[in-house]
Design a protein around this motif. Structure first.
Motif, PDB file in Angstrom:
ATOM      1  N   LEU A 129       0.822  -1.203   0.000  1.00 22.44           N
ATOM      2  CA  LEU A 129       0.000   0.000   0.000  1.00 22.44           C
ATOM      3  C   LEU A 129       0.858   1.256   0.000  1.00 22.44           C
ATOM      4  O   LEU A 129       0.545   2.227  -0.686  1.00 22.44           O
ATOM      5  N   ILE A 130       1.908   1.250   0.787  1.00 27.92           N
ATOM      6  CA  ILE A 130       2.823   2.382   0.845  1.00 27.92           C
ATOM      7  C   ILE A 130       4.153   1.876   1.384  1.00 27.92           C
ATOM      8  O   ILE A 130       4.177   1.002   2.255  1.00 27.92           O
ATOM      9  N   GLU A 131       5.257   2.373   0.850  1.00 29.15           N
ATOM     10  CA  GLU A 131       6.557   1.841   1.246  1.00 29.15           C
ATOM     11  C   GLU A 131       7.536   2.946   1.608  1.00 29.15           C
ATOM     12  O   GLU A 131       7.337   4.117   1.279  1.00 29.15           O
ATOM     13  N   GLN A 132       8.613   2.530   2.270  1.00 27.16           N
ATOM     14  CA  GLN A 132       9.666   3.434   2.700  1.00 27.16           C
ATOM     15  C   GLN A 132      10.777   3.488   1.658  1.00 27.16           C
ATOM     16  O   GLN A 132      11.119   2.468   1.052  1.00 27.16           O
ATOM     17  N   HIS A 133      11.363   4.681   1.508  1.00 28.86           N
ATOM     18  CA  HIS A 133      12.588   4.850   0.719  1.00 28.86           C
ATOM     19  C   HIS A 133      13.545   5.681   1.566  1.00 28.86           C
ATOM     20  O   HIS A 133      13.186   6.769   2.027  1.00 28.86           O
ATOM     21  N   TYR A 134      14.743   5.178   1.757  1.00 27.06           N
ATOM     22  CA  TYR A 134      15.679   5.811   2.673  1.00 27.06           C
ATOM     23  C   TYR A 134      16.742   6.580   1.903  1.00 27.06           C
ATOM     24  O   TYR A 134      17.364   6.049   0.979  1.00 27.06           O
ATOM     25  N   ASN A 135      16.988   7.834   2.307  1.00 24.04           N
ATOM     26  CA  ASN A 135      18.072   8.630   1.743  1.00 24.04           C
ATOM     27  C   ASN A 135      18.376   9.788   2.685  1.00 24.04           C
ATOM     28  O   ASN A 135      17.580  10.097   3.593  1.00 24.04           O
ATOM     29  N   LYS A 136      19.502  10.423   2.475  1.00 26.15           N
ATOM     30  CA  LYS A 136      19.952  11.460   3.409  1.00 26.15           C
ATOM     31  C   LYS A 136      19.023  12.665   3.409  1.00 26.15           C
ATOM     32  O   LYS A 136      18.759  13.259   4.462  1.00 26.15           O
ATOM     33  N   GLU A 137      18.513  13.049   2.235  1.00 20.80           N
ATOM     34  CA  GLU A 137      17.600  14.189   2.172  1.00 20.80           C
ATOM     35  C   GLU A 137      16.361  13.927   3.028  1.00 20.80           C
ATOM     36  O   GLU A 137      15.861  14.821   3.725  1.00 20.80           O
ATOM     37  N   ASP A 138      15.883  12.694   2.967  1.00 20.55           N
ATOM     38  CA  ASP A 138      14.720  12.349   3.774  1.00 20.55           C
ATOM     39  C   ASP A 138      15.073  12.338   5.256  1.00 20.55           C
ATOM     40  O   ASP A 138      14.262  12.745   6.092  1.00 20.55           O
ATOM     41  N   ASP A 139      16.275  11.871   5.598  1.00 19.91           N
ATOM     42  CA  ASP A 139      16.716  11.891   6.998  1.00 19.91           C
ATOM     43  C   ASP A 139      16.680  13.307   7.555  1.00 19.91           C
ATOM     44  O   ASP A 139      16.241  13.541   8.686  1.00 19.91           O
ATOM     45  N   ILE A 140      17.125  14.262   6.765  1.00 17.76           N
ATOM     46  CA  ILE A 140      17.153  15.665   7.201  1.00 17.76           C
ATOM     47  C   ILE A 140      15.732  16.198   7.367  1.00 17.76           C
ATOM     48  O   ILE A 140      15.400  16.835   8.376  1.00 17.76           O
ATOM     49  N   ALA A 141      14.890  15.940   6.364  1.00 13.76           N
ATOM     50  CA  ALA A 141      13.505  16.408   6.443  1.00 13.76           C
ATOM     51  C   ALA A 141      12.786  15.784   7.638  1.00 13.76           C
ATOM     52  O   ALA A 141      12.001  16.455   8.332  1.00 13.76           O
ATOM     53  N   HIS A 142      13.066  14.511   7.894  1.00 14.57           N
ATOM     54  CA  HIS A 142      12.428  13.800   8.999  1.00 14.57           C
ATOM     55  C   HIS A 142      12.844  14.419  10.337  1.00 14.57           C
ATOM     56  O   HIS A 142      12.011  14.662  11.219  1.00 14.57           O
ATOM     57  N   PHE A 143      14.129  14.682  10.495  1.00 13.20           N
ATOM     58  CA  PHE A 143      14.599  15.295  11.735  1.00 13.20           C
ATOM     59  C   PHE A 143      13.940  16.655  11.945  1.00 13.20           C
ATOM     60  O   PHE A 143      13.530  16.985  13.070  1.00 13.20           O
ATOM     61  N   ASN A 144      13.850  17.441  10.905  1.00  6.28           N
ATOM     62  CA  ASN A 144      13.243  18.769  11.037  1.00  6.28           C
ATOM     63  C   ASN A 144      11.777  18.676  11.463  1.00  6.28           C
ATOM     64  O   ASN A 144      11.285  19.541  12.198  1.00  6.28           O
ATOM     65  N   TYR A 145      11.087  17.633  11.012  1.00  3.31           N
ATOM     66  CA  TYR A 145       9.718  17.422  11.479  1.00  3.31           C
ATOM     67  C   TYR A 145       9.705  17.106  12.981  1.00  3.31           C
ATOM     68  O   TYR A 145       8.846  17.574  13.730  1.00  3.31           O
TER      69      TYR A 145
END
Length: 358
Positions: A129-145
């Motif tokens: 239904l929905i999946e994860q994709h891991y990368n550094k840009e996402d790590d940064i955006a996730h931390f900021n959230y």
């Protein structure tokens, strides 16, 4: 030494667009809970909520009622599941509302439930239904959230470090790299994180500890540590021969508690213990094999919780967590919240143990 009881919390019980699309308009897990039926003699189904009713977690009154009940029985805080798929958030509204409301006082932490979502409940195990994709840009955006949560005075800490849990670190292509990115960003904001990994399924033991994790969290009853090999032979043999799961796994809760009480003291690495009041996912699998404990009672749970509470030695003044799975996993038959059968029985056992050992 003081111990902090953390109840794992599922912020699922309100309608949101993804559930409408995948399961039907207005779906919440209350639908699964209410339609469950007994599947064998003396099978305890359905689990019907008592004191808090069929609540809607969009409502402030519902969230405060949960917190009031938790505090009354000795729960220190909630560990909320967090669902992030490359910036796409699911089930975020209750926790975001809590963050904005200073009257919701109960301490809390977050656990990133980082698995892909599949149509398991309808038998479509291969449909993602929905999946994860891991990368550094996402790590940064996730931390900021996360940053407003980590700065909140109610957020649970160890020596000033916000505690952040990850459900399945093994799914990351490079978990340590992600944590290093988060720690660099945390350092720029004047703090460090305290990283915990959940031990679920076969991912338990010292060899599965990432270098960047501060501690592990035993996850009951998914981390069975050999129980399956002893008590679930028929389902295992069938799966091995046919590559399919045909038989349900029905375990006696009293035997599982005895198994837990007999385990050797754990000293190899930092791992916080956990307990569970029951387990039964039959309501999610109406026409499929399911797994459950039978005859789970508050008294048996109280024996297990008392044993863990008395034997667990905190690693330091603030590294003192005992986790309970779960506060409100109603569709998994795994909840401390009161139901019509046992009332507040499981919560009363917690309060009794704490009072006897203060």
């Amino acid at each position: 030494m003081k111990k902090r009881i953390i109840a794992i919390h599922l912020p699922q019980f309100y309608p949101f667009p993804e559930n409408d699309e995948w399961w039907g308009k207005g779906f919440t897990e209350w639908r699964n809970v209410a339609r469950a039926k007994p599947r064998f003699r003396k099978h305890y189904q359905p689990h019907i909520p008592a004191d808090l009713g069929f609540y809607d977690l969009r409502l402030r009154e519902s969230r405060i009622a949960q917190e009031t009940l938790a505090k009354q029985y000795g729960i220190y805080g909630f560990c909320y599941y967090h669902y992030w798929f490359n910036g796409h958030l699911i089930m975020e509204k209750p926790v975001e509302a809590k963050l904005a409301d200073p009257d919701e006082e109960l301490p809390f932490m977050l656990c990133w439930a980082n698995e892909n979502w599949h149509r398991n409940w309808a038998g479509g195990y291969n449909e993602t239904l929905i999946e994860q994709h891991y990368n550094k840009e996402d790590d940064i955006a996730h931390f900021n959230y996360f940053l407003p949560y980590f700065r909140d005075p109610r957020y649970i800490r160890v020596d000033g470090k916000p505690v952040f849990c990850i459900y399945r670190p093994a799914l990351f292509p490079d978990f340590d790299s992600t944590v290093r990115t988060w720690q660099e960003l945390a350092n720029k904001n004047g703090f460090q994180l305290y990283i915990c990994k959940f031990e679920a399924g076969k991912e338990w033991g010292k060899e599965f500890m990432p270098k960047t994790a501060d501690a592990a969290v035993e996850f009951q009853p998914i981390n069975k540590e050999g129980w399956d090999r002893k008590y679930a032979l028929l389902p295992k043999i069938w799966e091995k021969l046919t590559k399919k799961s045909k038989f349900s796994s029905i375990f006696p809760y009293d035997k599982y508690v005895e198994f837990q009480l007999a385990k050797k003291p754990f000293t190899d690495y930092k791992r916080y213990p956990s307990v569970c009041p029951s387990w039964d996912n039959a309501s999610r699998r109406l026409s499929q094999p399911f797994s459950c404990f039978k005859n789970a009672t508050p008294e048996l749970f109280g024996r297990w919780f008392a044993h863990v509470y008395k034997t667990f030695q905190p690693f330091s003044q603030e590294e003192n967590f005992i986790f309970i799975n779960a506060w409100n996993e109603w569709a998994e038959g795994c909840h401390l919240e009161p139901d019509l059968k046992y009332g507040c029985g499981f919560l009363e056992e917690i309060k009794k143990v704490i009072n006897e050992n203060e």
